[in-house]
Design an enzyme around this catalytic site. Sequence first.
Site, mmCIF file in Angstrom:
data_model
loop_
_atom_site.group_PDB
_atom_site.id
_atom_site.type_symbol
_atom_site.label_atom_id
_atom_site.label_comp_id
_atom_site.label_asym_id
_atom_site.label_seq_id
_atom_site.Cartn_x
_atom_site.Cartn_y
_atom_site.Cartn_z
ATOM 1 N N ARG A 126 0.856 -1.184 0.000
ATOM 2 C CA ARG A 126 0.000 0.000 0.000
ATOM 3 C C ARG A 126 0.896 1.240 0.000
ATOM 4 O O ARG A 126 1.975 1.227 0.616
ATOM 5 C CB ARG A 126 -0.884 0.028 1.259
ATOM 6 C CG ARG A 126 -1.858 1.188 1.246
ATOM 7 C CD ARG A 126 -2.556 1.411 2.601
ATOM 8 N NE ARG A 126 -3.465 2.540 2.506
ATOM 9 C CZ ARG A 126 -3.946 3.220 3.540
ATOM 10 N NH1 ARG A 126 -3.617 2.869 4.764
ATOM 11 N NH2 ARG A 126 -4.748 4.236 3.349
ATOM 12 N N HIS A 127 0.445 2.288 -0.677
ATOM 13 C CA HIS A 127 1.227 3.528 -0.693
ATOM 14 C C HIS A 127 1.527 3.997 0.732
ATOM 15 O O HIS A 127 0.838 3.622 1.676
ATOM 16 C CB HIS A 127 0.463 4.615 -1.454
ATOM 17 C CG HIS A 127 -0.884 4.879 -0.864
ATOM 18 N ND1 HIS A 127 -1.058 5.616 0.287
ATOM 19 C CD2 HIS A 127 -2.109 4.461 -1.235
ATOM 20 C CE1 HIS A 127 -2.332 5.649 0.585
ATOM 21 N NE2 HIS A 127 -3.001 4.950 -0.313
#
Length: 487
Positions: free
Chosen positions: A88-89
Site C-alpha cells: 500500500r502507498h
Amino acid sequence: MLRAPRCLSRTSVAPAAALAAALLSSLARCSHLEPRDPVASSLSPYFGTKTRYEDVNPVLLSGPEAPWRDPELLEGTCTPVQLVALIRHGTRYPTAKQIRKLRQLHGLLQARRSRDGGAGSTGSRDLRAALADWPLWYADWMDGQLVEKGRQDMRQLALRLASLFPALFSRENCGRLRFITSSKHRCMDSSAAFLQGLWQHYHPGLPPPDVADMEFGPPTVNDKLMRFFDHCEKFLTEVEKNATALYHVEAFKTGPEMQNILKKVAATLQVPVNDLNADLIQVAFFTCSFDLAIKGVKSPWCDVFDIDDAKVLEYLNDLKQYWKRGYGYTINSRSSCTLFQDIFQHLDKAVEQKQRSQPISSPVILQFGHAETLLPLLSLMGYFKDKEPLTAYNYKEQMHRKFRSGHIVPYASNLIFVLYHCENAKTPEEQFRVQMLLNEKVLPLAHSQETVSFYEDLKNHYKDILQSCQTSEECELARANSTSDEL
Ligand SMILES: *[C@@H]1O[C@H](CO)[C@@H](O)[C@H](O)[C@H]1NC(C)=O
Ligand SMILES: *[C@@H]1O[C@H](CO)[C@@H](O)[C@H](O)[C@H]1NC(C)=O
C-alpha cells in the site's frame, strides 16, 4: 543464457568533485528525514486505515532501518527463490473531500470564537482556544498525495526488505526486479521512493538519479491489477454506486454510540449539536492522525476524544471497509480474483523454472496499490473473518473483532508471498514452500494456522478460487431478463 546485469550506472563513475557535491546535497536532503522525537497519542491504535506503519510495527520506532527479522522466517536448508509483494502507498495527505470537511469544521470554530462567552471549565476553555488557533494548513491541491513521510516509509521498507532477503535483492538479480503500480499519484510516487531506497541499497552514499535512469524499473502502470475494483461492473453497480449498500455505516452514524460523541464534542466546543454530524466528527478525529502521521505533531483535536470515543470512531471506519472492501458483500473479494490468479501464476512460473534449473526470470515482483487492493484479497483468502458480520447494532459484541483495518492495512502496509526451495525434501512437491508476511510479520496460513505451507497444499486449499474465479465472469452484471420489455 541470461547475462547477469551488473547494477552499475553512469553515476558510479562520476568525477570526485561532482560526487562530493552530490553527497553534500543528499546529506542536506536527508537531514529533514531524520526521525523526529516520536510523537505519540493514546488514540493511535484506533486510526484504522490512517494508522502509521510504525504503530503496527513498534520495533521501527527505535530506528526505521533497524534490522528486524521475524524468527518464524525459514532459513537453513530452505532458500527464498521468489518474492511477490503487494504494497500500500505510504502516508498521504487527506483527500479533497476530507479537506472540504476540515474547512467546514474550521469555519465552525472560527464563528464560535467570535462570540465566545468563555463558559465551561478552564480545561475546556483552553482546549477551545487551542482549537480556534489550530491552523488549517491542508489545501485542495494536496488531494490524497504522498507526503515526505510517505516517501520515507517506502525508502525504509525497501532497505529493510533488501536486507531481509539479500539473495533475492542481489546485484545479479537487480535487472530482474519487476515493479507494477496503480496509476494514482500516491502509488506512482510510492514506487519511485521505493526505487530510491533500493538505489541506496545497491549504491550506498550515491544520490539516486531519476527513476528512468536506474538499472531497475521503471514501474509499469496496471490498474486492472492494482485497482481491479474500478473495472468490476458488478462491484460498481451493487456496492460502489449503490446508495443503500453501506446501510450499516449510515445507521451507525446516527446510532447511540455516535450520538453520545456528538453531544460530548458539541459541549466541549460549545456549538449546537445540530451544527455537527458524524462525518465532521470523523474528520476531526482523523485530523489528530493526519497531523501526527504527516507533520509529526500532536493536534489539539487529539484532546477532544478519549479512548472510548476512539474505539467507536475506529468501528465506524471498519464498518465502511467491511461493507465496501471486506466480507460485507461477496463481490468485494471476488473482484480481486485477477490479482490472486496473477500472484499464483508468478509462483507457478518460478517453480517451473527452478525445476528446470533455469534462472528465475522474475525473482522479485513489487506491486504498489491501495488499502482497497489489499483488503479484498485478504478477504478472498479468508483472513480476519469474524463469526458475525459487523453491523450498526453489534458494536459491543465486535469489541474483539478480527477485522480491524488499522492492524491490517496501515499506511505502507504490505502483503508478501515468499516462495522457498528446500533441500532434503522427501518428494519433489515438498521442495517448494510458501510463507506469507503481513507488514513484515509471518501471517499464519488460513488453512492450517501454520507459519509455512508446502506450495502444493496452498494451491490445493485455494483450488476453487484458482480454477473457477475469473474476474470477467464474477464482475459481469446479471443480464436483465426479457421481462424488462413489459409494457
Ligand atoms: C444495493 O444494495 C442493496 C443492499 O445490499 C441490495 O439489496 C440492492 O439490490 C442493491 N442494488 C443494486 C442496484 O444492486
Ligand atoms: C429469464 O427468465 C426465464 C423465465 O423466468 C428463465 O427461465 C430464464 O432462465 C431467465 N434467464 C436468465 C438469463 O436469467
